[in-house]
Design an enzyme around this catalytic site. Structure first.
Site, mmCIF file in Angstrom:
data_model
loop_
_atom_site.group_PDB
_atom_site.id
_atom_site.type_symbol
_atom_site.label_atom_id
_atom_site.label_comp_id
_atom_site.label_asym_id
_atom_site.label_seq_id
_atom_site.Cartn_x
_atom_site.Cartn_y
_atom_site.Cartn_z
ATOM 1 N N ARG A 15 36.938 51.748 28.777
ATOM 2 C CA ARG A 15 37.513 50.701 30.348
ATOM 3 C C ARG A 15 37.384 52.335 31.211
ATOM 4 O O ARG A 15 36.832 51.454 32.449
ATOM 5 C CB ARG A 15 38.823 51.198 29.911
ATOM 6 C CG ARG A 15 39.750 50.115 30.513
ATOM 7 C CD ARG A 15 40.352 50.825 31.921
ATOM 8 N NE ARG A 15 41.129 51.952 31.555
ATOM 9 C CZ ARG A 15 41.747 53.086 33.039
ATOM 10 N NH1 ARG A 15 41.573 52.464 33.997
ATOM 11 N NH2 ARG A 15 42.429 53.991 32.841
ATOM 12 N N ASP A 16 37.889 52.897 31.027
ATOM 13 C CA ASP A 16 38.064 53.837 32.713
ATOM 14 C C ASP A 16 36.440 53.631 33.435
ATOM 15 O O ASP A 16 35.639 54.398 34.513
ATOM 16 C CB ASP A 16 38.545 55.323 32.733
ATOM 17 C CG ASP A 16 39.273 55.687 33.847
ATOM 18 O OD1 ASP A 16 38.639 55.397 34.977
ATOM 19 O OD2 ASP A 16 40.485 56.148 34.289
ATOM 20 N N HIS A 207 45.281 62.855 32.060
ATOM 21 C CA HIS A 207 44.714 61.873 32.272
ATOM 22 C C HIS A 207 43.735 62.520 33.770
ATOM 23 O O HIS A 207 44.311 61.899 34.986
ATOM 24 C CB HIS A 207 44.722 60.986 32.491
ATOM 25 C CG HIS A 207 44.099 59.209 33.151
ATOM 26 N ND1 HIS A 207 43.120 58.667 32.073
ATOM 27 C CD2 HIS A 207 43.667 59.010 33.817
ATOM 28 C CE1 HIS A 207 42.541 58.042 32.277
ATOM 29 N NE2 HIS A 207 42.549 58.072 33.631
ATOM 30 N N HIS A 209 40.633 63.175 36.109
ATOM 31 C CA HIS A 209 39.264 62.918 36.306
ATOM 32 C C HIS A 209 38.766 64.258 36.667
ATOM 33 O O HIS A 209 39.278 65.067 37.265
ATOM 34 C CB HIS A 209 39.025 61.552 37.495
ATOM 35 C CG HIS A 209 39.421 60.408 37.287
ATOM 36 N ND1 HIS A 209 38.048 59.693 36.906
ATOM 37 C CD2 HIS A 209 40.637 59.933 36.781
ATOM 38 C CE1 HIS A 209 38.841 58.582 36.487
ATOM 39 N NE2 HIS A 209 40.121 58.553 36.349
ATOM 40 N N CYS A 240 37.539 55.142 39.554
ATOM 41 C CA CYS A 240 38.402 54.501 39.699
ATOM 42 C C CYS A 240 37.906 53.412 40.826
ATOM 43 O O CYS A 240 37.770 53.732 42.529
ATOM 44 C CB CYS A 240 39.884 54.203 39.701
ATOM 45 S SG CYS A 240 41.228 52.937 40.578
ATOM 46 N N ASN A 249 35.909 60.668 34.043
ATOM 47 C CA ASN A 249 37.493 61.431 33.696
ATOM 48 C C ASN A 249 36.540 62.532 33.015
ATOM 49 O O ASN A 249 35.243 62.373 33.001
ATOM 50 C CB ASN A 249 38.166 61.147 32.996
ATOM 51 C CG ASN A 249 38.671 59.335 32.936
ATOM 52 O OD1 ASN A 249 39.056 58.394 32.628
ATOM 53 N ND2 ASN A 249 40.239 60.108 32.669
HETATM 54 P P1 HMG Z 1 46.451 39.644 43.315
HETATM 55 O O1 HMG Z 1 45.635 39.149 44.802
HETATM 56 O O2 HMG Z 1 47.886 40.308 43.946
HETATM 57 O O3 HMG Z 1 47.422 38.382 42.267
HETATM 58 O O4 HMG Z 1 45.718 40.951 42.533
HETATM 59 P P2 HMG Z 1 47.576 37.204 42.761
HETATM 60 O O5 HMG Z 1 48.550 37.521 41.150
HETATM 61 O O6 HMG Z 1 48.093 36.823 43.983
HETATM 62 O O7 HMG Z 1 46.503 36.287 41.707
HETATM 63 C C1 HMG Z 1 45.205 36.155 42.463
HETATM 64 C C2 HMG Z 1 44.030 35.542 41.925
HETATM 65 O O8 HMG Z 1 43.527 36.186 40.308
HETATM 66 C C3 HMG Z 1 44.632 34.725 41.273
HETATM 67 O O9 HMG Z 1 43.605 33.371 40.836
HETATM 68 C C4 HMG Z 1 45.093 34.674 39.811
HETATM 69 O O10 HMG Z 1 45.433 33.684 39.304
HETATM 70 C C5 HMG Z 1 44.485 35.628 39.442
HETATM 71 P P3 HMG Z 1 42.754 32.334 41.538
HETATM 72 O O11 HMG Z 1 43.962 31.092 42.312
HETATM 73 O O12 HMG Z 1 42.498 33.039 43.429
HETATM 74 O O13 HMG Z 1 41.568 32.364 41.547
HETATM 75 N N1 HMG Z 1 44.724 36.848 38.801
HETATM 76 C C6 HMG Z 1 44.205 37.517 37.640
HETATM 77 N N2 HMG Z 1 42.967 37.221 36.776
HETATM 78 C C7 HMG Z 1 43.063 37.651 35.583
HETATM 79 N N3 HMG Z 1 43.871 38.416 35.179
HETATM 80 C C8 HMG Z 1 45.335 38.810 35.925
HETATM 81 C C9 HMG Z 1 45.158 38.157 37.179
HETATM 82 N N4 HMG Z 1 46.444 38.283 37.699
HETATM 83 C C10 HMG Z 1 46.400 38.013 38.792
HETATM 84 N N5 HMG Z 1 45.377 39.944 35.497
HETATM 85 C C11 HMG Z 1 46.087 42.409 40.725
HETATM 86 C C12 HMG Z 1 46.997 41.273 41.708
HETATM 87 C C13 HMG Z 1 47.033 42.565 40.243
HETATM 88 C C14 HMG Z 1 45.648 41.353 39.525
HETATM 89 C C15 HMG Z 1 44.982 42.783 41.735
HETATM 90 O O14 HMG Z 1 44.927 43.452 42.294
HETATM 91 C C16 HMG Z 1 44.103 43.485 40.098
HETATM 92 O O15 HMG Z 1 43.394 42.601 39.168
HETATM 93 N N6 HMG Z 1 44.299 44.939 40.240
HETATM 94 C C17 HMG Z 1 43.354 45.547 39.049
HETATM 95 C C18 HMG Z 1 42.226 46.980 39.579
HETATM 96 C C19 HMG Z 1 42.025 47.554 38.455
HETATM 97 O O16 HMG Z 1 42.074 47.388 37.075
HETATM 98 N N7 HMG Z 1 42.254 49.187 38.841
HETATM 99 C C20 HMG Z 1 41.445 49.908 38.095
HETATM 100 C C21 HMG Z 1 42.491 50.581 36.687
HETATM 101 S S1 HMG Z 1 44.117 51.804 37.419
HETATM 102 C C22 HMG Z 1 43.131 52.981 36.925
HETATM 103 O O17 HMG Z 1 41.808 53.430 37.128
HETATM 104 C C23 HMG Z 1 43.443 54.729 36.940
HETATM 105 C C24 HMG Z 1 44.115 55.147 36.237
HETATM 106 O O18 HMG Z 1 42.378 55.424 35.310
HETATM 107 C C25 HMG Z 1 44.795 56.545 36.113
HETATM 108 C C26 HMG Z 1 44.208 56.784 37.057
HETATM 109 O O19 HMG Z 1 42.962 57.626 36.919
HETATM 110 O O20 HMG Z 1 45.691 57.480 37.902
HETATM 111 C C27 HMG Z 1 44.432 54.103 34.831
HETATM 112 MG MG MG Z 2 41.476 56.696 35.426
#
Ligand code: HMG
Ligand code: MG
Length: 299
Positions: A15-16, A207, A209, A240, A249
């Site tokens: 995933r990450d 966690h 990086h 990320c 990581n």
């Molecule tokens: P948004 O644009 O505000 O969402 O995004 P929305 O609710 O307004 O929806 C917009 C569109 O996205 C719509 O589709 C929804 O249906 C769709 P459209 O009508 O335009 O065709 N949608 C989805 N589709 C599939 N699955 C869903 C979903 N939700 C909405 N769950 C949202 C808000 C949270 C969805 C967006 O910002 C997002 O997906 N962000 C994720 C970012 C991400 O994955 N980042 C990396 C992971 S975090 C990380 O790496 C850190 C970590 O490792 C810890 C660390 O290292 O610190 C965990």
């Molecule tokens: Mg991470």
């Protein structure tokens, strides 16, 4: 505090590690990687994310990946979930464990999930309620615990408050994310000491990086404070997409090498882990980011 004799490694590479890859990784390759990691003895392999495919295209295949894994009893295959839509997809796929992810920095929260910290926690409250009703296990992440790519310094008190809220919502474990790897050993330890006043250290994970090459030093420091769950990524894959310049990581091979050397049990077979790392590196056409893997493979 004595150093734990046993450490649980949470493998986050599929995933990450892969979420930041520009080239699309086929479903079969992801499945094979996950199965190899499980075969190496990793008890938890984070396998994907039910996030918006517009935000993170690489994770769009997560449902198919999850469906294709030959599941092994006793192994957990958590999936990231940012909102109710993600939870519904996870439930439909038959996922048993999810991870929600908040941040300790407002700007990062906006950039990563398009809402404030407060809004995200309100969202997670509903997600957690439904997930618990469906008997799903919930893990919680906090990003930017030792620094933010947009705001710089981050308050330890904010981390502590977010951790308490996530615990209260039903997360069984809170993983402290040094998203951009800026922390150093003393600060990592101070963070764990402070947050463990709010959340028992047995429910905290590290966690880290490895952007600044501090990952292992920081892990060594927090082991002294009782941390016994470490997130890492095979071959040091990743970063990320919403934290520019962040590298992967800390590499699982490096962590296992360190823990083996300290006689801390992980249950991981280094040779099989090296094989998993080599598999994904060959696919991606690059050298491992793990120093231990590079050294061991030249033996
Ligand atoms: P948004 O644009 O505000 O969402 O995004 P929305 O609710 O307004 O929806 C917009 C569109 O996205 C719509 O589709 C929804 O249906 C769709 P459209 O009508 O335009 O065709 N949608 C989805 N589709 C599939 N699955 C869903 C979903 N939700 C909405 N769950 C949202 C808000 C949270 C969805 C967006 O910002 C997002 O997906 N962000 C994720 C970012 C991400 O994955 N980042 C990396 C992971 S975090 C990380 O790496 C850190 C970590 O490792 C810890 C660390 O290292 O610190 C965990
Ligand atoms: Mg991470």
């Amino acid at each position: 505090m004595t150093i734990p004799q046993k450490v649980k490694i949470v493998e986050v590479g599929p995933r990450d590690g892969l979420q930041n890859e520009a080239q699309s990784v086929p479903i079969e390759v992801k499945i094979r990687l996950i199965e190899k990691l499980v075969d190496a003895g990793l008890p938890v392999v984070e396998s994907g994310a039910f996030v918006s495919p517009k935000w993170v295209p690489q994770m769009a295949s997560s449902g198919d990946v999850f469906a294709g894994i030959e599941k092994r009893a006793g192994v957990s295959y958590p999936m990231l979930v940012p909102n109710m839509k993600g939870l519904e997809a996870a439930i439909e796929a038959g996922v048993e464990e999810i991870a929600v992810f908040a941040a300790a920095s407002e700007t990062f929260s906006q950039r990563n999930i398009n809402c404030s910290i407060e809004e995200s926690l309100e969202r997670f409250r509903d997600v957690a309620k439904k997930a618990s009703a469906e008997n799903l296990r919930i893990r919680g992440y906090i990003s930017c615990v030792l620094g933010c790519p947009y705001e710089g310094e981050v308050s330890i008190e904010t981390v502590s408050e977010v951790a308490a809220r996530l615990l209260d919502q039903g997360c069984y474990e809170i993983s402290l994310g040094d998203t951009i790897g800026v922390g150093t050993a003393d600060r990592a330890q101070a963070l764990v000491e402070r947050v463990s006043k709010t959340v028992p250290v047995s429910q905290l994970a590290a966690h880290f990086h490895d952007t600044y090459g501090q990952g292992l030093a920081n892990l060594y420091a927090v082991l002294q404070s009782g941390i016994s769950v470490i997130d890492s990524s095979v071959a040091g894959l990743g970063g990320c997409p919403y934290a520019k310049g962040a590298s992967g990581n800390v590499a699982t091979e490096d962590v296992v090498y360190m823990l083996d050397g300290m006689n801390i049990e992980t249950g991981v077979d280094m040779q099989k882990l090296l094989d998993a790392g080599q598999y994904i590196n060959e696919f991606l056409g690059r050298e491992s980011a793990s120093r231990a893997a590079l050294a061991l493979s030249k033996k």
